[in-house]
Each structure stands twice: as structure tokens, then as C-alpha cells.
Motif scaffolding. Structure first.
Motif: not given
Length: 277
Positions: A197-225
Motif C-alpha cells: 500500500p501507499y502507506a508503506v512509503g519508501a520500500y526496497p527496489l524502489m520503482g524497480r520491476m523484478v522477477q526471481l525464478m527458481e529451477f529444479a536442477e539449476a541455480p536461481p536467476t533474477a530479471y529486472t528491466e
């Protein structure tokens, strides 16, 4: 390309990589050090557990002197002209992910979008595009979303900033439909959704889209734009930092039921606006 044939093609890529590496007299560790990845990653490429990024495929061609073979094969397997070049590999990874965690500061995530919402987003960014071009992009996004309806769908967790709920993308009626869709997916336990919610104010990754992906047999990855660009991160230390920031977002967000209540309230607000216009 169907998932089965795609996997078979990646297995061919891996088998060729192993054959040509051995022909060059290099160990996995030696090749990895020359293309700036670990020997373990080379092993995962060869076993078709993990897919290399384009720059890695290009460096492999350079070191093994394979005249662009691995770059051409990569492009054939991953490049989909319906997606931006920087995003095509993310689509491929979504198909094999066991868990996807997304933070959306401005837009409903692609996997949760309705056709009307996607169409409005595409038209806003491509005002001179033909109807056929726009519909091709809409269908591509619908195809991506089918990963949530597969026989083994990933565990999908989305955190939406309240900003996402308030912008009437496509108009108030279309936005109400979009938010109803998100709630329906959550109620059917296809996804887990939280809101920030707006009431939180400042937050981590301010304004940054991020997607984390995990896999059965491979290390995780992160994607940001960023603007017309994206970064797929697989350095373990960096992915761990992104995961830590995402955990802080989870802690700051409303619980799932309260989050759905906020989404439903926003949908009603949009419906009221639609009824008065």
C-alpha cells in the motif's frame, strides 16, 4: 516449438558443446574460465539443465572456433520476434521454472494480464502499430500466461504496489475486469498475491520491476528491466541480494487476504467510475 521438441533441441545443443569442447582438448573448468562462467555452468549447459545467455554462446563460438554455430542455434531456440530481444530468454526460463516471484511497481505482471489490459499497454507504447501487430503481441502474452495452467505450473508469487491497482489501464471497465481476474486467480490458488500500500512509503527496489525464478536442477536467476532494456542476473551473490530485497518487500506488504480485499475495493472503484461515464 512444443516443449518436448524444444528440450530435445537443447539436449542437442549440449551434446554438441560437449563434443566440440572435448575436440578442443578443454575441460569444463577450462572452457568456463575462458567464457567467464564456472565449469559447473558448462556442465549444466551440456546436460541441457540450464540455457546460456547470448553473450556466453558467442564467447563459446569464439573460444572453440565454431564459426557462429552456438550463436545461431541459440537464436533459433530462444529468439521469438514477438518479444523484445532482451526478454526472449526470460520467456524460455519461465517455462521451466518451479517458482516465480515478481514485484510489480507500475504494471500488472504479464502472466496475470487480461487481453484488454495487454492491448491497452501495447497500444500506448506502439501508437502507429497495425491491429495485426498488436494482436500478435496480445496473443504472445496470452501464450506466456498458459504456464500457470500447465500440468506442473510454477509456484507463482506476485507483490503489486497499490499504484498498479489505481491506474485505469484501458479505461475503468477494463481495469475492473483486470483486477477481478487477479482476484480470481488467487481465489483458485493459481497464484499468491500481496499488495504494497501507499502507506508503506519508501520500500526496497524502489520503482524497480523484478522477477526471481527458481529451477529444479539449476541455480536461481533474477530479471529486472530499465527503459527498453532488461538484465538477466545469475551471479549467485547478486541473486541472493535481490532475494533479500524481495523478502523485505514481502514483510512490508499486506497479508494475502487483506491484499485481495484492497484489490477488490480498487476494482469496485473502477466499476463505479465506468458506470458514471
Amino acid at each position: 516449438m512444443a516443449n518436448g521438441s524444444r528440450q530435445a533441441a537443447w539436449e542437442f545443443f549440449g551434446a554438441e558443446l560437449k563434443r566440440r569442447r572435448e575436440d578442443a582438448g578443454l575441460t569444463q573448468m577450462e572452457l568456463g574460465s575462458r567464457v567467464f562462467v564456472s565449469g559447473g555452468y558448462i556442465g549444466q549447459f551440456e546436460q541441457a539443465i540450464r540455457k546460456p545467455q547470448l553473450d556466453v554462446a558467442q564467447r563459446i563460438d569464439e573460444i572453440l572456433q565454431t564459426e557462429g554455430f552456438f550463436e545461431r542455434t541459440w537464436r533459433k531456440l530462444i529468439d521469438d520476434k514477438r518479444y523484445a530481444e532482451y526478454f526472449a530468454e526470460v520467456v524460455e526460463l519461465e517455462r521451466t521454472a518451479t517458482k516465480i516471484s515478481t514485484f510489480a511497481p507500475t504494471l500488472v505482471p504479464g502472466l496475470l494480464q487480461t487481453s484488454a489490459y495487454t492491448r491497452a499497454v501495447m497500444l500506448a507504447g506502439n501508437p502507429f502499430a497495425s491491429d495485426d501487430s498488436i494482436e500478435e503481441k496480445v496473443e504472445a502474452r496470452r501464450e506466456r500466461a498458459r504456464v500457470l495452467d500447465g500440468t506442473t505450473p510454477p509456484e507463482y508469487w506476485a507483490i503489486l504496489h497499490e499504484h498498479v491497482l489505481r491506474i485505469p489501464v484501458g479505461g475503468s471497465a477494463a481495469m475492473a475486469e483486470q483486477l477481478d481476474h487477479v482476484v480470481s486467480l488467487a481465489r483458485r490458488r493459481k497464484v499468491l498475491v500481496q499488495t504494497l500500500p501507499y502507506a508503506v512509503g519508501a520500500y526496497p527496489l524502489m520503482g524497480r520491476m523484478v522477477q526471481l525464478m527458481e529451477f529444479a536442477e539449476a541455480p536461481p536467476t533474477a530479471y529486472t528491466e530499465a527503459v527498453y532494456s532488461g538484465s538477466l542476473l545469475d551471479d549467485p551473490a547478486l541473486v541472493k541480494r535481490v532475494q533479500g530485497a524481495y523478502d523485505l518487500l514481502r514483510a512490508a506488504a499486506l497479508p494475502p487476504e487483506a491484499s485481495l480485499a484492497l484489490i477488490e475495493s480498487a476494482a469496485e472503484d473502477h466499476r463505479r467510475c465506468a458506470s458514471t461515464t
